[in-house]
Design a protein around this motif. Structure first.
Motif, PDB file in Angstrom:
ATOM      1  N   GLU A   1      50.461  41.838  44.645  1.00 50.49           N
ATOM      2  CA  GLU A   1      49.305  43.034  44.212  1.00 50.49           C
ATOM      3  C   GLU A   1      49.662  43.480  43.253  1.00 50.49           C
ATOM      4  OE1 GLU A   1      49.001  45.338  47.752  1.00 50.49           O
ATOM      5  OE2 GLU A   1      48.125  43.761  49.025  1.00 50.49           O
ATOM      6  N   ILE A   2      50.946  43.222  42.609  1.00 49.24           N
ATOM      7  CA  ILE A   2      51.615  44.381  41.654  1.00 49.24           C
ATOM      8  C   ILE A   2      50.544  43.942  40.337  1.00 49.24           C
ATOM      9  CG2 ILE A   2      53.283  44.721  39.987  1.00 49.24           C
ATOM     10  CD1 ILE A   2      55.246  44.036  42.380  1.00 49.24           C
ATOM     11  N   ASP A   3      50.299  42.933  39.849  1.00 43.03           N
ATOM     12  CA  ASP A   3      49.503  42.493  38.829  1.00 43.03           C
ATOM     13  C   ASP A   3      48.055  43.080  38.775  1.00 43.03           C
ATOM     14  OD1 ASP A   3      51.325  41.229  37.514  1.00 43.03           O
ATOM     15  OD2 ASP A   3      50.624  39.118  37.919  1.00 43.03           O
ATOM     16  N   GLU A   4      47.437  42.984  40.020  1.00 38.88           N
ATOM     17  CA  GLU A   4      46.176  43.628  40.121  1.00 38.88           C
ATOM     18  C   GLU A   4      46.013  45.050  39.968  1.00 38.88           C
ATOM     19  OE1 GLU A   4      45.603  41.974  43.988  1.00 38.88           O
ATOM     20  OE2 GLU A   4      45.655  40.003  43.218  1.00 38.88           O
ATOM     21  N   VAL A   5      46.766  45.648  40.616  1.00 35.85           N
ATOM     22  CA  VAL A   5      47.037  46.971  40.706  1.00 35.85           C
ATOM     23  C   VAL A   5      47.282  47.610  39.253  1.00 35.85           C
ATOM     24  CG1 VAL A   5      48.260  49.248  41.562  1.00 35.85           C
ATOM     25  CG2 VAL A   5      47.498  47.341  43.103  1.00 35.85           C
ATOM     26  N   LEU A   6      48.345  47.163  38.735  1.00 38.94           N
ATOM     27  CA  LEU A   6      48.820  47.305  37.283  1.00 38.94           C
ATOM     28  C   LEU A   6      47.777  47.404  36.325  1.00 38.94           C
ATOM     29  CD1 LEU A   6      50.896  48.687  35.482  1.00 38.94           C
ATOM     30  CD2 LEU A   6      51.784  46.410  35.061  1.00 38.94           C
ATOM     31  N   GLY A   7      46.944  46.379  36.442  1.00 36.42           N
ATOM     32  CA  GLY A   7      45.876  46.036  35.538  1.00 36.42           C
ATOM     33  C   GLY A   7      44.738  47.145  35.541  1.00 36.42           C
ATOM     34  N   LEU A   8      44.456  47.417  37.005  1.00 33.62           N
ATOM     35  CA  LEU A   8      43.342  48.421  37.140  1.00 33.62           C
ATOM     36  C   LEU A   8      43.689  49.811  36.548  1.00 33.62           C
ATOM     37  CD1 LEU A   8      42.348  47.392  40.992  1.00 33.62           C
ATOM     38  CD2 LEU A   8      40.752  47.212  38.656  1.00 33.62           C
ATOM     39  N   ARG A   9      45.129  50.185  36.837  1.00 30.36           N
ATOM     40  CA  ARG A   9      45.515  51.343  36.462  1.00 30.36           C
ATOM     41  C   ARG A   9      45.665  51.552  34.930  1.00 30.36           C
ATOM     42  NH1 ARG A   9      50.764  52.336  40.546  1.00 30.36           N
ATOM     43  NH2 ARG A   9      49.592  52.484  42.480  1.00 30.36           N
ATOM     44  N   MET A  10      45.741  50.415  34.138  1.00 32.75           N
ATOM     45  CA  MET A  10      45.912  50.081  32.722  1.00 32.75           C
ATOM     46  C   MET A  10      44.480  50.259  32.141  1.00 32.75           C
ATOM     47  SD  MET A  10      48.747  47.617  31.904  1.00 32.75           S
ATOM     48  CE  MET A  10      48.339  47.659  30.276  1.00 32.75           C
ATOM     49  N   GLY A  11      43.263  50.269  32.907  1.00 33.92           N
ATOM     50  CA  GLY A  11      42.116  50.493  32.531  1.00 33.92           C
ATOM     51  C   GLY A  11      41.236  49.253  32.585  1.00 33.92           C
ATOM     52  N   ALA A  12      41.407  48.154  33.274  1.00 35.52           N
ATOM     53  CA  ALA A  12      40.510  47.204  33.675  1.00 35.52           C
ATOM     54  C   ALA A  12      39.560  47.684  34.577  1.00 35.52           C
ATOM     55  CB  ALA A  12      41.205  45.734  34.293  1.00 35.52           C
ATOM     56  N   ASP A  13      38.223  46.915  34.501  1.00 30.66           N
ATOM     57  CA  ASP A  13      37.114  47.462  35.526  1.00 30.66           C
ATOM     58  C   ASP A  13      37.292  46.525  36.898  1.00 30.66           C
ATOM     59  OD1 ASP A  13      35.336  49.255  33.823  1.00 30.66           O
ATOM     60  OD2 ASP A  13      35.921  47.780  32.448  1.00 30.66           O
ATOM     61  N   ASP A  14      37.658  45.616  36.528  1.00 31.15           N
ATOM     62  CA  ASP A  14      37.718  44.633  37.892  1.00 31.15           C
ATOM     63  C   ASP A  14      38.829  43.583  37.701  1.00 31.15           C
ATOM     64  OD1 ASP A  14      36.929  43.708  40.277  1.00 31.15           O
ATOM     65  OD2 ASP A  14      34.881  43.370  39.871  1.00 31.15           O
ATOM     66  N   TYR A  15      38.806  42.748  38.807  1.00 28.40           N
ATOM     67  CA  TYR A  15      39.960  41.744  38.728  1.00 28.40           C
ATOM     68  C   TYR A  15      39.359  40.711  39.657  1.00 28.40           C
ATOM     69  CZ  TYR A  15      41.963  43.007  43.167  1.00 28.40           C
ATOM     70  OH  TYR A  15      42.101  43.353  44.420  1.00 28.40           O
ATOM     71  N   VAL A  16      39.516  39.151  39.479  1.00 25.46           N
ATOM     72  CA  VAL A  16      39.161  38.321  40.046  1.00 25.46           C
ATOM     73  C   VAL A  16      40.581  37.163  40.129  1.00 25.46           C
ATOM     74  CG1 VAL A  16      37.847  36.012  40.656  1.00 25.46           C
ATOM     75  CG2 VAL A  16      36.744  38.010  39.534  1.00 25.46           C
ATOM     76  N   LYS A  17      41.008  36.934  41.567  1.00 25.34           N
ATOM     77  CA  LYS A  17      41.984  36.062  41.941  1.00 25.34           C
ATOM     78  C   LYS A  17      41.793  34.553  41.636  1.00 25.34           C
ATOM     79  CE  LYS A  17      44.418  38.906  45.483  1.00 25.34           C
ATOM     80  NZ  LYS A  17      44.973  38.812  46.762  1.00 25.34           N
ATOM     81  N   LYS A  18      42.854  33.950  41.021  1.00 26.82           N
ATOM     82  CA  LYS A  18      42.780  32.550  40.982  1.00 26.82           C
ATOM     83  C   LYS A  18      43.363  32.073  42.133  1.00 26.82           C
ATOM     84  CE  LYS A  18      43.797  32.157  35.860  1.00 26.82           C
ATOM     85  NZ  LYS A  18      44.698  31.910  34.888  1.00 26.82           N
ATOM     86  N   PRO A  19      42.694  30.669  42.814  1.00 27.64           N
ATOM     87  CA  PRO A  19      41.487  30.007  42.307  1.00 27.64           C
ATOM     88  C   PRO A  19      40.458  31.066  42.682  1.00 27.64           C
ATOM     89  CG  PRO A  19      42.451  29.098  44.257  1.00 27.64           C
ATOM     90  CD  PRO A  19      43.553  30.017  43.759  1.00 27.64           C
ATOM     91  N   PHE A  20      39.360  30.721  41.787  1.00 29.12           N
ATOM     92  CA  PHE A  20      38.344  31.516  42.262  1.00 29.12           C
ATOM     93  C   PHE A  20      36.878  31.046  42.121  1.00 29.12           C
ATOM     94  CE2 PHE A  20      39.387  32.091  37.568  1.00 29.12           C
ATOM     95  CZ  PHE A  20      37.956  31.613  37.223  1.00 29.12           C
ATOM     96  N   SER A  21      35.987  31.486  42.804  1.00 24.60           N
ATOM     97  CA  SER A  21      34.652  31.071  42.891  1.00 24.60           C
ATOM     98  C   SER A  21      33.874  31.388  41.330  1.00 24.60           C
ATOM     99  CB  SER A  21      33.984  31.407  43.830  1.00 24.60           C
ATOM    100  OG  SER A  21      32.344  31.428  43.811  1.00 24.60           O
TER     101      SER A  21
END
Length: 233
Positions: A84-104
């Motif tokens: 989860e580290i990448d997702e949480v760090l990305g959001l804290r840095m200012g990303a609006d959303d994230y999608v996990k690979k492999p994704f629809s």
């Protein structure tokens, strides 16, 4: 036609996702590393960026950090890690959303459309209710929804679309608790599912920005297991 920048070092993803997005009516620009994307963005900024995290030359985190110095355009992260580290760090840095690979790819399209609708509504002064149009003044906080502007103690605070909507929802009714589910409804379309961690990360990023302006900022209170509320200072 909205311009979407897709940045990923996986050529298969660049090809397949760009075909899908173009079929949905988007104008797609593809880049296989962060530096190439940044060079292009410095000449012309897209309407939205979809960024992979692990890339050569400049990774997605570094690219996002540089983008947030000059723009609040919506950004979605693509993450391949189970951690989860990448997702949480990305959001804290200012990303609006994230999608996990492999994704629809359908899920990605819906997330893109949801963020673009919100951005367009703000830019075109199209808001849902009369209450949403009013300038909000809560102690040292002033928010103008029609101009997407936030001031704290007379100083401008630059927020992403998601951060702005969350702060607006909390500040509209100071002292009242907003659950995470209620904040999800504010920040995301009904078609888009996000979990509690996403809202928490946005709130942490929002707090950090406010405290960068004023280290004493403490107006957003966490009620553990319940949600958040804005306490007028």
């Amino acid at each position: 036609m909205s311009r979407i920048a897709l940045v990923d070092d996986d050529r298969n993803i660049l090809t397949s996702v760009s075909i899908t997005l173009e079929a949905e009516g988007f104008d797609v620009e593809t880049y296989n590393d962060g530096q190439s994307a940044l060079d292009a963005f410095n000449k012309r900024m897209p309407d939205m960026a979809v960024l992979d995290i692990k890339m050569p030359r400049m990774d997605g985190m570094d690219l996002l950090q540089r983008l947030r110095q000059k723009t609040s355009m919506p950004v979605i992260f693509l993450t391949s890690k189970d951690d989860e580290i990448d997702e949480v760090l990305g959001l804290r840095m200012g990303a609006d959303d994230y999608v996990k690979k492999p994704f629809s790819q359908r899920l990605l399209v819906e997330r893109i459309r949801a963020l673009l609708r919100r951005q367009e509504a703000i830019e075109n002064d199209e808001v849902a209710t009369e209450e949403d149009q009013k300038v909000i003044v809560r102690g040292e906080l002033s928010m103008d929804p029609l101009r997407h502007s936030v001031m704290w103690k007379g100083m401008d605070v630059s927020l992403t679309v998601t951060e702005f909507l969350l702060l607006q929802a909390l500040a509209q009714r100071p002292g009242f608790v907003k659950s995470r589910d209620q904040l999800m409804d504010v920040a995301y379309d009904d078609q888009v599912y996000v979990d509690d961690r996403t809202i928490d990360s946005h709130i942490k990023r929002l707090r950090k920005k406010m405290r960068n302006t004023d280290p004493e900022f403490s107006a957003i209170e966490t009620l553990y297991g319940i949600g958040y509320r804005y306490n007028e200072e």
